[in-house]
Design an enzyme around this catalytic site. Structure first.
Site, short mmCIF file in Angstrom:
data_model
loop_
_atom_site.label_atom_id
_atom_site.label_comp_id
_atom_site.label_asym_id
_atom_site.label_seq_id
_atom_site.Cartn_x
_atom_site.Cartn_y
_atom_site.Cartn_z
N GLU A 340 2.15 -0.37 -5.93
CA GLU A 340 0.97 0.45 -5.62
C GLU A 340 1.20 1.24 -4.35
OE1 GLU A 340 -1.79 2.51 -5.97
OE2 GLU A 340 -2.23 0.86 -7.32
N ASP A 344 1.35 5.37 -4.02
CA ASP A 344 0.38 6.12 -3.21
C ASP A 344 1.06 6.98 -2.15
OD1 ASP A 344 -1.54 4.84 -4.67
OD2 ASP A 344 -2.09 3.40 -3.13
N SER A 607 -4.33 5.28 -10.04
CA SER A 607 -3.68 5.08 -8.74
C SER A 607 -2.79 6.25 -8.40
CB SER A 607 -2.84 3.80 -8.75
OG SER A 607 -3.64 2.68 -8.50
#
Length: 764
Positions: A340, A344, A607
């Site tokens: 994640e 990002d 995401s």
């Protein structure tokens, strides 16, 4: 009492940020001129622990039907809980008035932002009331770690036994969706004298926002086909989610999008030629686990982004050395890093290659609040001395999984960010109409919910889209067959539909069987008798059951005539039906090499969508600053809806011709002058199930799987719907439509056109 008041005052003064040094979201003395929020203390009675009453909705109601598996030991540490405070009606009205004025170009307070200290002094709870609450906590044996500068939260630590004694509730162990949790069994009680200034306690349970990405895939590039062959699911890590095997097998491999593709599709490239790369703008991605710091420079090098001057910093945003509420979660190595966090940081840079990326991480466990490191990281940034221009949070879960105090703390945090000029983007979710089931299937709860982390009126929620070319069979129209020097192939904007992996995908049903989604799902039962391909994976959207609709969300064609804050606000690419299109990551375990001679990881999910929109906002911010405006815009949503009204029309009356002209299905030829690509095809109604003995409401059942996944026995399977007796475009939760929709919000954007329109709105 007096001594405690002094201690709390010192704690406020000790809120020294250990962040990168430049304070970015600067404040203006004009912001608070003419605002009078003076008031007398509201705690007027003696705080007596013998005179208590309950605070309603301070436990998770979903646990009322779940039997605990045992009591939490009294000695169990419960660190960095937060007593969430409640401002007076007078101060709440003043805050809302200020935020409205900050977004109104005709107001003298337009883009006049405040500091955390100004926010706390003007809109927080009075020092006397804070001292009264803190003194009571100390009297119950808790350690008061400090008061946040916003004067809306008191950080304190103790044990489960102290919680039981002070708040009259038992901490228990529960199993929900096969995961073990800790939570308080009932509503808390506390001295009645404090009820006027206390909402509840955040951190009494460990239901926390989860990462909203797809299960990453490991793939090897084939130079002949210019495609990637998926090899396996990657080595398990703390933030990887499980998920279904794609229904479609692409024999020639799958497509890996590079930054160039996203830049081309959303038209950011023309801004780079104007020198607008995000330079001077800080994007903070908030996380609960570190990444290997070698990933980001590898990504920048691989995709030719090094010449733009972007920077990367990974750190723990400590609010105060005394508070100590943010510890390093670890993961700065290939074996333990968070996918994640990698996603990002890399894809905010992919869109804004000149921006400064702050990776702000705090630990979920150990010394951190049960509520989670993502919340702590964001809260500490917003209350710190140095603040970013933009925050992206790619985490979430449903409001049904959030107690009232924790939800209030989230909304307080994003409202403060807005008043300080910080633009916040939150992923809407990856499981259709209920964002709590990423990597699994909606079951056992209402199938319609909204992302609690993103349903504030002061953040912009970003949903997920898919490119329509694969299902339509016209990829050659939009993509070259050979990758360019930076591994891109997109020629232009590509028509978009709602990202939906399930048989509820109406565009897939139309293109593959020339039928309805319901027919498509019934057919799937024949070929998938055990339900191995049943999934809820889709861009999320829905109606908040907690937050009322902000005025700016009522002004555009398609707006629901409800009283709820509705999600999402906008959408960007998140994935594709059948798992054909992904974005390429450069990770520690699978680093990128020239010409992809070694394996890489492919990713997707909302995401991805949120940090990409944060990147677009960084380009907008720099462009506005160069034109003489503010580099801080606060919540982007009010402006986005105003600009969308110009293209889509208002909620009543005849729609302008631009509503049809800006339909995403028109492609570049039709939408070249549009700010928004209105995604009108598809929807995020996905599959839902009810195992034996379960009830899943908001689910239209179309069949029964006799032995679900060969293990669970007879299981009803359905599609998320507002009706349990019929399923069509009007009941599906939710169908795309002209204007705003709960499937894709306002749609995606043309970044170059967005800047021009935004400058005009700001009077530049």
């Amino acid at each position: 009492m007096k001594t405690e008041h002094v201690m709390i005052g010192l704690s406020i003064a000790a809120a020294l940020a250990t962040l990168p040094s430049t304070a970015l979201a600067s404040a203006s003395s004009n912001a608070l001129s003419g605002i009078d929020t003076s008031e007398a203390p509201r705690v007027t009675q003696t705080v007596d622990s013998r005179v208590v009453s309950a605070l309603g909705n301070t436990h998770l109601s979903l646990l009322d039907t779940v039997s605990p598996t045992g009591a939490v030991s009294d000695s169990t540490p419960m660190n960095h809980m937060q007593l969430v405070l409640q401002r007076s009606a007078k101060r709440e009205a003043a805050l809302q008035s200020l935020i409205s004025a900050q977004h109104d170009p005709s107001s003298g307070k337009f883009h006049q932002w405040v500091t955390p200290q100004q926010f706390g002094q003007t809109f927080g709870v009075s020092d006397a009331d804070i001292a009264a609450a803190a003194a009571w906590l100390t009297s119950q044996g808790f350690k008061v770690n400090g008061v946040l500068p916003n004067k809306m939260q008191i950080d304190f630590s103790g044990t489960a036994g102290q919680v039981k004694q002070a708040f009259h509730t038992q901490e228990n162990h529960y199993i929900v969706n096969h995961v073990t949790h800790i939570a308080n069994s009932g509503d808390i009680s506390m001295p009645t004298a404090l009820h006027s200034v206390v909402i509840g306690v955040a951190g009494l349970n460990d239901f926390r926002p989860q990462p909203l990405h797809q299960q990453p895939q490991v793939a090897q590039f084939n130079g002949s086909s210019q495609r990637f062959k998926i090899q396996q699911s990657p080595k398990a890590n703390a933030s990887a989610s499980s998920g279904p095997t794609p229904m479609v097998n692409f024999e020639g491999g799958v497509r890996g999008f590079a930054p160039y593709d996203m830049q081309t599709i959303y038209n950011t490239s023309p801004l780079y030629t104007q020198g607008l790369t995000g330079k001077g703008i800080v994007i903070a991605v908030v996380e609960d686990q570190d990444m290997d710091v070698s990933d980001w420079p590898n990504f920048v090098s691989q995709f030719g982004l090094g010449g733009y001057g972007g920077t990367f910093t990974q750190f723990q945003p400590l609010l105060s050395p005394d508070t100590g509420n943010c510890t390093d979660p670890g993961g700065n190595n290939p074996d333990e890093e968070s996918i994640e966090t990698v996603l990002d940081s890399e894809y905010s840079t992919a869109v804004a290659p000149g921006a400064s990326i702050w990776v702000a991480t705090c630990n979920d466990a150990g010394s951190s609040n049960f509520f989670g490191g993502v919340f702590t990281a964001a809260s500490n940034l917003i209350n710190g001395a140095s603040r970013p221009n933009i925050i992206s949070a790619s985490y979430g879960y449903g409001e049904g999984f959030t107690d009232s105090a924790s939800k209030t703390a989230i909304d307080l945090m994003w409202a403060q960010a807005d008043a300080e000029g910080i633009s916040v983007f939150v992923s809407s979710g990856d499981s259709g109409s209920n964002p709590s089931f990423n990597g699994s299937i909606i079951n056992g709860v209402p199938a319609i919910d909204a992302n609690s982390f993103g349903s504030s009126a002061n953040n912009t929620a970003v949903g997920g889209s898919d490119t329509a070319d694969v299902l339509d069979g016209d990829s050659s129209k939009y993509f070259n067959t050979t990758l360019n020097a930076v591994y891109g192939s997109a020629k232009s904007y590509v028509p978009e539909i709602t990202w939906n992996q399930s048989c509820g995908n109406t565009r897939a049903a139309k293109d593959l069987i020339n039928g309805t989604a319901l027919q498509f799902c019934k057919n799937a039962l024949i070929y998938d008798p055990y339900g191995y391909y049943v999934t809820s994976e889709s861009g999320s959207g829905g109606l908040s059951s907690v937050v009322s609709k902000p005025s700016w969300q009522r002004i555009v064609h398609g707006a629901l005539k409800d009283q709820s804050r509705d999600l999402p606000d906008v959408s960007l690419f998140a994935g594709s039906y059948g798992g054909y299109s992904w974005v390429i990551l450069c990770t520690g375990f699978y680093p990128c090499t020239p010409n992809f001679t070694s394996s890489v990881q492919l990713e997707g999910g909302t995401s991805l969508s949120s940090p990409m929109f944060a990147g677009i906002q960084a380009l907008i911010d720099q462009g506005l600053q160069v034109a003489g405006g503010s580099a801080n815009q606060g919540n982007a949503a009010p402006t986005l809806y105003e600009l969308a009204r110009n293209e889509y029309g208002g909620p009543t009356g005849s729609a302008p011709s631009t509503l049809a002209a800006c339909d995403a299905d028109n492609g570049t030829k039709g939408t070249s002058k549009c700010v928004f690509h209105n995604i009108t095809d598809g929807g995020n109604s996905t599959q839902c199930i009810a195992l034996q003995g379960e009830t899943t409401t908001d689910c239209y059942y179309y069949g029964t799987i006799q032995n679900f996944e060969g293990f669970y026995g007879p299981t009803q399977v359905g599609l998320t719907s507002s009706s349990t007796t019929k399923y069509n475009a009007n009941t599906a939760a939710f169908a795309a439509q002209a204007g705003w929709s709960a499937a894709n919000g306002l749609g995606s954007v043309n970044a170059n056109n967005l800047l021009s329109a935004w400058k005009s709105f700001d009077g530049l």
